[in-house]
Design a protein around this motif. Sequence first.
Motif, short mmCIF file in Angstrom:
data_model
loop_
_atom_site.label_atom_id
_atom_site.label_comp_id
_atom_site.label_asym_id
_atom_site.label_seq_id
_atom_site.Cartn_x
_atom_site.Cartn_y
_atom_site.Cartn_z
N PRO A 166 -2.79 32.84 -41.72
CA PRO A 166 -1.97 32.01 -40.83
C PRO A 166 -2.47 31.97 -39.40
O PRO A 166 -2.27 30.98 -38.69
CB PRO A 166 -0.59 32.68 -40.91
N ALA A 167 -3.14 33.06 -38.96
CA ALA A 167 -3.64 33.09 -37.58
C ALA A 167 -4.69 32.02 -37.34
O ALA A 167 -4.91 31.60 -36.20
CB ALA A 167 -4.23 34.47 -37.27
N THR A 172 -3.21 31.90 -33.18
CA THR A 172 -2.75 33.20 -32.67
C THR A 172 -3.83 34.25 -32.78
O THR A 172 -3.54 35.45 -32.75
CB THR A 172 -1.50 33.66 -33.44
N VAL A 173 -5.09 33.82 -32.93
CA VAL A 173 -6.19 34.77 -33.06
C VAL A 173 -6.24 35.69 -31.85
O VAL A 173 -6.42 36.91 -31.96
CB VAL A 173 -7.54 34.03 -33.21
N CYS A 182 -11.16 40.54 -33.98
CA CYS A 182 -12.61 40.47 -34.22
C CYS A 182 -12.91 40.06 -35.65
O CYS A 182 -13.83 39.28 -35.91
CB CYS A 182 -13.27 41.81 -33.91
N ALA A 183 -12.11 40.57 -36.61
CA ALA A 183 -12.31 40.19 -38.01
C ALA A 183 -12.06 38.70 -38.20
O ALA A 183 -12.82 38.01 -38.90
CB ALA A 183 -11.38 41.01 -38.91
N ASP A 184 -10.96 38.19 -37.60
CA ASP A 184 -10.67 36.76 -37.68
C ASP A 184 -11.82 35.94 -37.12
O ASP A 184 -12.23 34.92 -37.68
CB ASP A 184 -9.39 36.44 -36.92
N THR A 185 -12.33 36.38 -35.98
CA THR A 185 -13.40 35.63 -35.29
C THR A 185 -14.69 35.66 -36.09
O THR A 185 -15.38 34.64 -36.21
CB THR A 185 -13.63 36.21 -33.89
N GLY A 354 -11.16 33.73 -27.85
CA GLY A 354 -10.54 32.68 -27.06
C GLY A 354 -11.10 31.31 -27.39
O GLY A 354 -10.36 30.32 -27.47
N PHE A 355 -12.41 31.24 -27.59
CA PHE A 355 -13.05 29.99 -27.98
C PHE A 355 -12.55 29.52 -29.34
O PHE A 355 -12.22 28.34 -29.53
CB PHE A 355 -14.57 30.19 -28.00
N VAL A 356 -12.48 30.46 -30.29
CA VAL A 356 -11.99 30.12 -31.64
C VAL A 356 -10.53 29.68 -31.59
O VAL A 356 -10.14 28.70 -32.24
CB VAL A 356 -12.16 31.34 -32.58
N GLU A 357 -9.72 30.40 -30.81
CA GLU A 357 -8.31 30.03 -30.70
C GLU A 357 -8.14 28.64 -30.13
O GLU A 357 -7.30 27.85 -30.59
CB GLU A 357 -7.57 31.05 -29.83
#
Length: 405
Positions: A166-167, A172-173, A182-185, A354-357
């Motif tokens: 969901p992130a 909401t990353v 970091c894992a999400d990114t 932040g870039f990914v979010e």
Amino acid sequence: MHLPSHIQLPYLTLQILLVLDPSPPWDLFSALAIALMCSLIISPSLFVSFNIDTGVGYVDYMLGSTIASYAVHSFYLLLLGKPLKNFKSVENANELEKVHENWWKRILHVAYVMQSPRGVGWNYQVNNVPAAPRQPRYLFILTSFLRAACHAVLFEVARLYVWYNPACSSATVGTRSYGVRCADTIAFIGLTYWGLNAGYFAMAAGSVALGLCEPRMWPDLFGSWRDAYTVRRAWGRTWHQTLRWFLAPLGKAIPSVLGFKRGTSGSSYAQIYVAFLLSGLVHTGGDIVLSGSSTSAVTRPFFSMPFFFSQAIVITLEDLFIRIARRLGVKDSTWTRALGFVWVAVWFGWCVPGFVENMIRVGGGIRKSASRVGGNDMGPNLVQAAMVGLFGFDIGEFAESWFGA
């Protein structure tokens, strides 16, 4: 997901113009015409029928960035590069080659240049290309095939992670704990890293198997992560180098026009800032496309330029710190490199999420939103299909329960 056919227009037009090799001032007019064509394609407010909207925001962003890169390519190749006159194979370096008289040779020459942005084996090869493999042909084919398969699996696993997390759809990353963030990114950026590597190694294995190329023409697409102990080296040596063939020459030419003396520190840093400014401009093409995509939740988002330009600022500060440390007698060692890896991890662990979010926030993800009608998928997931077919285990249902999606 449907890829619009008109996205190839700038690419094909540039190849035709390079074959024709226009002289001044027609080369400038040609570059401006391609830049205009690119702007019309990526701008949703000009030609609605030309909108790049595949239904997958991540793909839309990549396509927009690619088309914007064609605009910058045109200024470099038509005004400075002149491939028919200046680019040639290293094996023919002693021959005084001029513009090919044979049209088919001209077409093949330009096509090769456009398909080889790193210039491997040519006189325009970019710096810091990884060492080419020295393997027997059969071993190279086998290892390349296995590497392609491994990276394809990693790509599909990352796609599952991003799809069910969901992130990665609610932007909401950046609000999660550092480790999870970091894992999400890594999973999100890995879509690019593993996807490019899978395609690259597959083409390497196929071309060598068919006898079209030698293994030495296929060095790794990315550098070693062991070299990434400074932000400068992480960008210049480890990350992919497919933009450097035009960023580096333009980065040298523009400061020279502005009056910076070549070889000075002012010229060096001007090159860095120009290169990252152009890189940000290329990726802004993706921002613009997302602003008109059906996946977008924000009007005219611009998040790429600040991210890329901040890298130049940080490299400047990093160089200053290293210079001070050397004057204090600190020498390069295992410990300083270990500290460098920690610094690079902290910096990218802070700025990349932040870039990914921002990308997800404006619709640049691949996960279907609960509020949106229709799918936002990139097709069936091979790992998920294989797990169901072989073991009867739906990893998607497990991921949904794990993430609470």
